[in-house]
Enzyme design. Structure first.
Site, PDB file in Angstrom:
ATOM      1  N   ARG A  24       0.829  -1.204   0.000  1.00  0.00           N
ATOM      2  CA  ARG A  24       0.000   0.000   0.000  1.00  0.00           C
ATOM      3  C   ARG A  24       0.864   1.256   0.000  1.00  0.00           C
ATOM      4  O   ARG A  24       0.433   2.307  -0.414  1.00  0.00           O
ATOM      5  CB  ARG A  24      -0.890   0.031   1.257  1.00  0.00           C
ATOM      6  CG  ARG A  24      -1.999  -0.992   1.290  1.00  0.00           C
ATOM      7  CD  ARG A  24      -2.627  -1.074   2.680  1.00  0.00           C
ATOM      8  NE  ARG A  24      -3.197   0.168   3.147  1.00  0.00           N
ATOM      9  CZ  ARG A  24      -4.410   0.632   2.843  1.00  0.00           C
ATOM     10  NH1 ARG A  24      -5.195  -0.089   2.067  1.00  0.00           N
ATOM     11  NH2 ARG A  24      -4.843   1.770   3.320  1.00  0.00           N
ATOM     12  N   ARG A  57       9.767   5.628  -3.280  1.00  0.00           N
ATOM     13  CA  ARG A  57      10.126   6.527  -4.383  1.00  0.00           C
ATOM     14  C   ARG A  57      11.567   6.992  -4.292  1.00  0.00           C
ATOM     15  O   ARG A  57      12.033   7.331  -3.213  1.00  0.00           O
ATOM     16  CB  ARG A  57       9.254   7.793  -4.355  1.00  0.00           C
ATOM     17  CG  ARG A  57       7.790   7.542  -4.457  1.00  0.00           C
ATOM     18  CD  ARG A  57       7.076   8.837  -4.823  1.00  0.00           C
ATOM     19  NE  ARG A  57       5.633   8.645  -4.709  1.00  0.00           N
ATOM     20  CZ  ARG A  57       4.912   9.069  -3.685  1.00  0.00           C
ATOM     21  NH1 ARG A  57       5.491   9.744  -2.717  1.00  0.00           N
ATOM     22  NH2 ARG A  57       3.616   8.844  -3.649  1.00  0.00           N
ATOM     23  N   ARG A  76      -8.915  -6.365  13.435  1.00  0.00           N
ATOM     24  CA  ARG A  76      -8.215  -5.507  14.377  1.00  0.00           C
ATOM     25  C   ARG A  76      -9.156  -4.386  14.756  1.00  0.00           C
ATOM     26  O   ARG A  76      -9.911  -3.867  13.924  1.00  0.00           O
ATOM     27  CB  ARG A  76      -6.950  -4.922  13.745  1.00  0.00           C
ATOM     28  CG  ARG A  76      -5.900  -5.945  13.446  1.00  0.00           C
ATOM     29  CD  ARG A  76      -5.376  -6.648  14.665  1.00  0.00           C
ATOM     30  NE  ARG A  76      -4.483  -5.804  15.453  1.00  0.00           N
ATOM     31  CZ  ARG A  76      -4.002  -6.151  16.642  1.00  0.00           C
ATOM     32  NH1 ARG A  76      -4.359  -7.307  17.197  1.00  0.00           N
ATOM     33  NH2 ARG A  76      -3.188  -5.349  17.298  1.00  0.00           N
ATOM     34  N   ARG A  82      -0.045   5.668  16.304  1.00  0.00           N
ATOM     35  CA  ARG A  82       0.158   7.008  15.752  1.00  0.00           C
ATOM     36  C   ARG A  82      -0.645   8.030  16.529  1.00  0.00           C
ATOM     37  O   ARG A  82      -1.555   7.677  17.288  1.00  0.00           O
ATOM     38  CB  ARG A  82      -0.206   7.063  14.272  1.00  0.00           C
ATOM     39  CG  ARG A  82      -1.596   6.618  13.930  1.00  0.00           C
ATOM     40  CD  ARG A  82      -1.787   6.511  12.395  1.00  0.00           C
ATOM     41  NE  ARG A  82      -3.034   5.827  12.090  1.00  0.00           N
ATOM     42  CZ  ARG A  82      -3.341   5.310  10.912  1.00  0.00           C
ATOM     43  NH1 ARG A  82      -2.524   5.401   9.904  1.00  0.00           N
ATOM     44  NH2 ARG A  82      -4.493   4.709  10.742  1.00  0.00           N
ATOM     45  N   GLU A  93      -3.815   6.497  18.814  1.00  0.00           N
ATOM     46  CA  GLU A  93      -4.460   5.258  18.340  1.00  0.00           C
ATOM     47  C   GLU A  93      -3.768   4.032  18.940  1.00  0.00           C
ATOM     48  O   GLU A  93      -2.563   3.886  18.816  1.00  0.00           O
ATOM     49  CB  GLU A  93      -4.359   5.152  16.811  1.00  0.00           C
ATOM     50  CG  GLU A  93      -5.201   6.168  16.107  1.00  0.00           C
ATOM     51  CD  GLU A  93      -5.226   5.967  14.594  1.00  0.00           C
ATOM     52  OE1 GLU A  93      -4.909   4.863  14.097  1.00  0.00           O
ATOM     53  OE2 GLU A  93      -5.558   6.948  13.913  1.00  0.00           O
ATOM     54  N   TYR A 101      -9.853  -5.176   2.971  1.00  0.00           N
ATOM     55  CA  TYR A 101      -9.160  -3.954   3.388  1.00  0.00           C
ATOM     56  C   TYR A 101      -9.339  -2.897   2.285  1.00  0.00           C
ATOM     57  O   TYR A 101      -8.431  -2.564   1.555  1.00  0.00           O
ATOM     58  CB  TYR A 101      -7.684  -4.289   3.602  1.00  0.00           C
ATOM     59  CG  TYR A 101      -6.816  -3.248   4.286  1.00  0.00           C
ATOM     60  CD1 TYR A 101      -7.305  -2.016   4.686  1.00  0.00           C
ATOM     61  CD2 TYR A 101      -5.473  -3.523   4.536  1.00  0.00           C
ATOM     62  CE1 TYR A 101      -6.479  -1.096   5.316  1.00  0.00           C
ATOM     63  CE2 TYR A 101      -4.643  -2.607   5.159  1.00  0.00           C
ATOM     64  CZ  TYR A 101      -5.153  -1.394   5.544  1.00  0.00           C
ATOM     65  OH  TYR A 101      -4.327  -0.491   6.150  1.00  0.00           O
ATOM     66  N   ASP A 112     -10.074   0.772   0.649  1.00  0.00           N
ATOM     67  CA  ASP A 112      -9.977   2.217   0.868  1.00  0.00           C
ATOM     68  C   ASP A 112     -11.320   2.850   0.516  1.00  0.00           C
ATOM     69  O   ASP A 112     -12.150   2.233  -0.161  1.00  0.00           O
ATOM     70  CB  ASP A 112      -8.886   2.822  -0.025  1.00  0.00           C
ATOM     71  CG  ASP A 112      -7.491   2.525   0.526  1.00  0.00           C
ATOM     72  OD1 ASP A 112      -7.366   2.359   1.744  1.00  0.00           O
ATOM     73  OD2 ASP A 112      -6.545   2.463  -0.275  1.00  0.00           O
TER      74      ASP A 112
HETATM   75  N1  UDP Z   1       3.355   0.855   7.856  1.00  0.00           N
HETATM   76  C1  UDP Z   1       4.571   0.814   8.501  1.00  0.00           C
HETATM   77  N2  UDP Z   1       5.074   1.957   9.032  1.00  0.00           N
HETATM   78  C2  UDP Z   1       4.418   3.132   8.971  1.00  0.00           C
HETATM   79  C3  UDP Z   1       3.171   3.189   8.287  1.00  0.00           C
HETATM   80  C4  UDP Z   1       2.666   2.021   7.753  1.00  0.00           C
HETATM   81  O1  UDP Z   1       5.186  -0.240   8.579  1.00  0.00           O
HETATM   82  O2  UDP Z   1       4.937   4.132   9.497  1.00  0.00           O
HETATM   83  C5  UDP Z   1       2.822  -0.421   7.295  1.00  0.00           C
HETATM   84  C6  UDP Z   1       1.923  -1.140   8.294  1.00  0.00           C
HETATM   85  O3  UDP Z   1       2.113  -2.529   8.117  1.00  0.00           O
HETATM   86  C7  UDP Z   1       0.551  -0.747   7.878  1.00  0.00           C
HETATM   87  C8  UDP Z   1       0.700  -0.701   6.360  1.00  0.00           C
HETATM   88  O4  UDP Z   1       2.010  -0.160   6.169  1.00  0.00           O
HETATM   89  O5  UDP Z   1      -0.428  -1.672   8.278  1.00  0.00           O
HETATM   90  C9  UDP Z   1      -0.342   0.121   5.637  1.00  0.00           C
HETATM   91  O6  UDP Z   1      -0.325   1.433   6.166  1.00  0.00           O
HETATM   92  P1  UDP Z   1      -1.505   2.464   5.890  1.00  0.00           P
HETATM   93  O7  UDP Z   1      -1.018   3.788   6.349  1.00  0.00           O
HETATM   94  O8  UDP Z   1      -1.959   2.300   4.501  1.00  0.00           O
HETATM   95  O9  UDP Z   1      -2.599   1.940   6.908  1.00  0.00           O
HETATM   96  P2  UDP Z   1      -3.982   2.597   7.369  1.00  0.00           P
HETATM   97  O10 UDP Z   1      -3.867   4.076   7.204  1.00  0.00           O
HETATM   98  O11 UDP Z   1      -5.055   1.950   6.527  1.00  0.00           O
HETATM   99  O12 UDP Z   1      -4.078   2.207   8.804  1.00  0.00           O
END
Ligand code: UDP
Length: 371
Positions: free
Chosen positions: A170, A174, A247, A278, A304, A352, A354
């Site tokens: 996801r 870059r 989850r 976060r 969270e 999952y 979006d």
């Molecule tokens: N992820 C990570 N570090 C970060 C942010 C995301 O390892 O700082 C990984 C983590 O496994 C997460 C996945 O990337 O479940 C997808 O992140 P995303 O931000 O897309 O998750 P969401 O916002 O849907 O919770």
């Protein structure tokens, strides 16, 4: 009495209800919560639209979906650029040249590429089979250890080598100085909050809140020719094949008497010790301004905490690993036999999704079934 009973007023249910209403169908939307909008629900606190069920940043490559949502709300130009905090070391996300420079001191893109390749080779990864291997193949072991492993294991409560690789895909990687978290042509936050956007979708549609479908299923089913159900698929079948795993997330919201707590909408705590994943500072989704463009004096933050879902809690993320995918496939067989019920959305399809994909899927369903 109704052509459609829509169970759940989140994005899937609301988009479908709106389309059905446009086609002249008689629709009733019910929701067990006291409010509409499911997990995109926002509530104004101290002049700030707070994302009470988790931060939602709208982003899409689907032009028709972007045009669709813009019909119901004006979108601002917010671009998601989270910061990762690893024991006080700050890194830019998603993984880009700023991240690589901070991690390794590299300056040129090819130096960064060489560093990643070297770490990938050393780890001996050719065909990644799980999230850990996929992460190392994409960004190397240093970034995996500092920015991925701790966060992911807190988020999912499972070791990275037991999680599916697609989750980490996801995130973009870059070799440029582009801090935009998403590879999307269109991105923004609805001005005035998501609740207003969903309320606009549901305008002219009958909505009943605090109604639990599964508790009153027999009576409610009698009300309509068809039911669009957006709740959990395993709950619908009373967990008869076993419970799917989800989850859940707990939010600790705080109003602070200061204008700026962290200087960014999202800061991810990527170590394994900090108990939260976060912290969201909601005002930055709208640039720290109120409706009239004035600076807001206070701020609202949400920590969270991710946990395994238990009955009675809110499910947020389906755990799409092998075991659950197999179980879901069995529920899907049962779901297809329910001729009156259509299952949709993140919980109804155990996917999952979006926001844009959910909307696209509701629009496709509408196109298929509404004449
Ligand atoms: N992820 C990570 N570090 C970060 C942010 C995301 O390892 O700082 C990984 C983590 O496994 C997460 C996945 O990337 O479940 C997808 O992140 P995303 O931000 O897309 O998750 P969401 O916002 O849907 O919770």
């Amino acid at each position: 009495m109704y052509d459609y009973l829509v169970v759940g007023s989140g994005l899937f249910g609301s988009v479908f209800a709106c389309e059905a209403n446009k086609k002249g169908k008689k629709v009733l939307v019910i929701d067990k919560r006291p409010n509409i909008a499911g997990n995109v629900y926002t509530q104004e606190i101290e002049g700030i639209n707070v994302h009470l069920y988790g931060a939602h940043i709208f982003h899409t490559n689907l032009k028709h979906v972007w045009e669709y949502v813009n019909y119901f709300a004006e979108f601002n130009r917010f671009t998601n650029s989270p910061v990762a905090n690893y024991y006080g070391e700050l890194y830019s996300l998603p993984f880009n040249m700023y991240t690589f420079n901070k991690m390794w001191g590299v300056v040129a893109p090819e130096e960064a590429a060489a560093k990643i390749e070297e770490q990938k080779q050393k780890a001996g990864i050719t065909e990644p089979k799980n999230l850990e291997e996929q992460a190392i193949a994409l960004v190397g072991t240093d970034i995996y250890e500092k920015l991925i492993k701790g966060y992911t294991e807190k988020q999912w409560g499972r070791p990275c080598n037991e999680l599916p690789a697609f989750i980490i895909k996801r995130l973009p990687v870059r070799l440029t100085f582009d801090n935009n978290y998403f590879n999307a042509l269109y991105q923004g936050i609805p001005v005035g909050g998501y609740t207003q956007m969903v309320a606009n979708m549901l305008q002219d549609i009958e909505v009943q809140l605090n109604v639990d479908y599964l508790e009153n299923k027999a009576d409610l089913d009698k009300l309509a020719g068809k039911v669009v159900y957006t709740g959990s698929v395993d709950a619908y079948f009373d967990y008869q094949l076993g419970a799917l795993e989800y989850r859940s997330v707990r939010f600790e919201n705080e109003v602070l008497n200061k204008a700026n707590f962290q200087g960014n909408a999202a800061v991810n705590y990527t170590d394994s010790e900090t108990p939260w994943t976060r912290i969201i500072e909601h005002k930055w989704f709208e640039f720290g301004k109120d409706k009239n463009g004035n600076d807001l004096p206070k701020t609202v933050i949400s920590r969270e905490y991710s946990s395994e879902w238990n009955t009675g809690e809110e499910p947020y993320y389906p755990v799409n690993d092998e075991k659950n995918s197999k179980l879901y496939a069995e529920y899907k067989v049962l779901a297809e036999k329910e001729s009156k019920i259509i299952f949709g959305g993140r919980l109804g399809e155990y996917k999952y999704y979006d926001m844009d994909a959910v909307i696209d899927s509701a629009l496709k369903l509408a196109e298929k079934v509404l004449v």
